[in-house]
Motif scaffolding. Structure first.
Motif, PDB file in Angstrom:
ATOM      1  N   LEU A  78       2.823 -16.376  24.493  1.00 29.25           N
ATOM      2  CA  LEU A  78       2.031 -17.384  23.760  1.00 29.25           C
ATOM      3  C   LEU A  78       2.205 -18.472  24.870  1.00 29.25           C
ATOM      4  O   LEU A  78       3.396 -18.039  24.869  1.00 29.25           O
ATOM      5  CB  LEU A  78       2.338 -17.610  22.809  1.00 29.25           C
ATOM      6  N   LEU A  79       1.727 -19.207  24.792  1.00 30.68           N
ATOM      7  CA  LEU A  79       2.782 -20.897  25.239  1.00 30.68           C
ATOM      8  C   LEU A  79       2.750 -21.896  24.570  1.00 30.68           C
ATOM      9  O   LEU A  79       0.987 -22.645  24.352  1.00 30.68           O
ATOM     10  CB  LEU A  79       1.699 -21.401  26.481  1.00 30.68           C
ATOM     11  N   TYR A  80       4.151 -22.540  24.151  1.00 32.86           N
ATOM     12  CA  TYR A  80       3.710 -23.692  22.695  1.00 32.86           C
ATOM     13  C   TYR A  80       3.955 -24.919  23.872  1.00 32.86           C
ATOM     14  O   TYR A  80       4.515 -24.787  24.736  1.00 32.86           O
ATOM     15  CB  TYR A  80       4.532 -23.129  21.833  1.00 32.86           C
ATOM     16  N   GLY A  85       2.606 -26.529  19.339  1.00 31.83           N
ATOM     17  CA  GLY A  85       0.906 -26.558  19.432  1.00 31.83           C
ATOM     18  C   GLY A  85       0.847 -25.420  20.063  1.00 31.83           C
ATOM     19  O   GLY A  85       1.528 -25.614  21.385  1.00 31.83           O
ATOM     20  N   ILE A  86      -0.530 -24.384  19.986  1.00 26.86           N
ATOM     21  CA  ILE A  86      -0.869 -23.036  21.055  1.00 26.86           C
ATOM     22  C   ILE A  86      -1.100 -23.270  22.409  1.00 26.86           C
ATOM     23  O   ILE A  86      -2.701 -24.475  21.807  1.00 26.86           O
ATOM     24  CB  ILE A  86      -0.741 -21.854  20.357  1.00 26.86           C
ATOM     25  N   GLU A  87      -0.352 -23.725  23.121  1.00 29.56           N
ATOM     26  CA  GLU A  87      -1.302 -24.075  24.344  1.00 29.56           C
ATOM     27  C   GLU A  87      -2.518 -22.735  24.996  1.00 29.56           C
ATOM     28  O   GLU A  87      -3.628 -22.919  26.041  1.00 29.56           O
ATOM     29  CB  GLU A  87      -1.301 -24.818  25.482  1.00 29.56           C
ATOM     30  N   ASP A  88      -1.979 -22.195  24.754  1.00 29.27           N
ATOM     31  CA  ASP A  88      -2.479 -20.687  25.712  1.00 29.27           C
ATOM     32  C   ASP A  88      -2.192 -19.590  25.033  1.00 29.27           C
ATOM     33  O   ASP A  88      -1.200 -19.523  24.709  1.00 29.27           O
ATOM     34  CB  ASP A  88      -2.422 -21.263  27.422  1.00 29.27           C
ATOM     35  N   ARG A  89      -2.792 -18.361  25.065  1.00 29.52           N
ATOM     36  CA  ARG A  89      -1.770 -17.237  24.327  1.00 29.52           C
ATOM     37  C   ARG A  89      -2.774 -15.961  25.359  1.00 29.52           C
ATOM     38  O   ARG A  89      -3.745 -15.557  26.242  1.00 29.52           O
ATOM     39  CB  ARG A  89      -2.035 -16.417  23.079  1.00 29.52           C
ATOM     40  N   LYS A  90      -2.044 -14.401  25.426  1.00 29.28           N
ATOM     41  CA  LYS A  90      -2.046 -13.919  25.688  1.00 29.28           C
ATOM     42  C   LYS A  90      -2.362 -13.033  24.746  1.00 29.28           C
ATOM     43  O   LYS A  90      -0.709 -12.063  24.204  1.00 29.28           O
ATOM     44  CB  LYS A  90      -1.505 -12.964  27.363  1.00 29.28           C
ATOM     45  N   TYR A 111       7.282 -26.998  27.457  1.00 35.09           N
ATOM     46  CA  TYR A 111       6.832 -25.649  26.869  1.00 35.09           C
ATOM     47  C   TYR A 111       7.480 -25.099  26.907  1.00 35.09           C
ATOM     48  O   TYR A 111       8.311 -24.324  26.912  1.00 35.09           O
ATOM     49  CB  TYR A 111       5.538 -25.113  27.720  1.00 35.09           C
ATOM     50  N   SER A 112       6.664 -24.004  26.181  1.00 33.77           N
ATOM     51  CA  SER A 112       7.691 -22.393  25.806  1.00 33.77           C
ATOM     52  C   SER A 112       6.970 -21.453  25.702  1.00 33.77           C
ATOM     53  O   SER A 112       5.911 -21.158  25.676  1.00 33.77           O
ATOM     54  CB  SER A 112       8.376 -22.945  24.291  1.00 33.77           C
TER      55      SER A 112
END
Length: 241
Positions: A78-80, A85-90, A111-112
């Motif tokens: 996940l990209l927080y 907020g989650i910006e993108d996810r795999k 981001y994280s």
């Protein structure tokens, strides 16, 4: 502890409480390496996570995250953003792999990249930059002397960068960590002055640029970092007549 580390640690705690069953202790089960390059920061552990680096990302470049795991379990990547907020996810990733997150639609800031199973396994902070920042400092300083650290800050043409609120230099080694505020000395140029109180030894130094926007933890959002440099503080000698 520097403001950079405080801000990142607070972000780790926020993400760790963002709707997951729990937060795991720091283990070697999953390791995230950002292939774009990482900057070492003073080691700290918060919410069970060991945070040792931040990866600055030039806007428009993908975040290339390599995950190393000795296990064959399925997990989510996940990209927080800084407001949890989650910006993108795999989703449904298995084993060791490299995954890319696009940054073309991301605002500058911190981001994280987060590995999650039924709990968060590990976190790697990144900074999508709004400015290109370079640092210049002497390679060696005699104990007792002052030294200027200069940072040149240029807005990236490809993004709408937020206004700059604060520019700082971080000086650190394994046992020391200090943040020095920089003063604007010319258009796009900021200078931080090291005082003559440092003990002899090797120090890492890098610059951090923050915007006038705050993120979830109340800290200013980080929008640029310089490459890491080094300074050697040499012992002052006395002349013998």
């Amino acid at each position: 502890m520097s403001r950079l580390v405080i801000g990142i640690c607070a972000m780790v705690i926020i993400i760790g409480s963002a709707g997951f069953a729990g937060v795991s202790s720091a283990t070697d089960s999953y390791t995230v390496t950002i292939e774009n390059g990482e900057i070492d920061i003073p080691d700290t552990t918060e919410a069970g996570f060991s945070v040792t680096s931040v990866a600055p990302i030039e806007p428009g470049n993908d975040i290339s995250a390599s995950i190393d795991t000795g296990e064959n379990n399925t997990y989510d990547l996940l990209l927080y953003n800084g407001n949890r907020g989650i910006e993108d996810r795999k989703l449904g990733v298995t084993g060791s792999t490299t995954q890319n997150f696009q940054t073309s639609s991301l605002d500058p800031g911190i981001y994280s990249v987060t590995v999650s199973t039924d709990q968060i396994e590990t976190i790697q902070p990144v900074v999508v930059e709004g400015y290109d920042t370079t640092l210049s400092s002497p390679s060696s300083v005699t104990q007792g002397d002052t030294a200027n650290i200069t940072m040149d800050v240029t807005e990236h043409a490809s993004v709408d960068a937020p206004s700059i609120k604060r520019v700082e230099a971080v000086v650190a080694n394994e046992s020391f960590n200090k943040t020095i505020s920089a003063t604007k000395t010319a258009d796009g140029t900021y200078t931080a002055t090291m005082t003559p109180t440092y003990s002899p030894g090797e120090y890492r130094v890098y610059g951090v640029v923050s915007s006038d926007e705050t993120i979830e933890n109340g800290e200013l959002n980080i929008i640029s970092m310089t490459d890491e440099s080094s300074i050697t503080i040499t012992k002052q000698t006395t002349d013998e007549n």
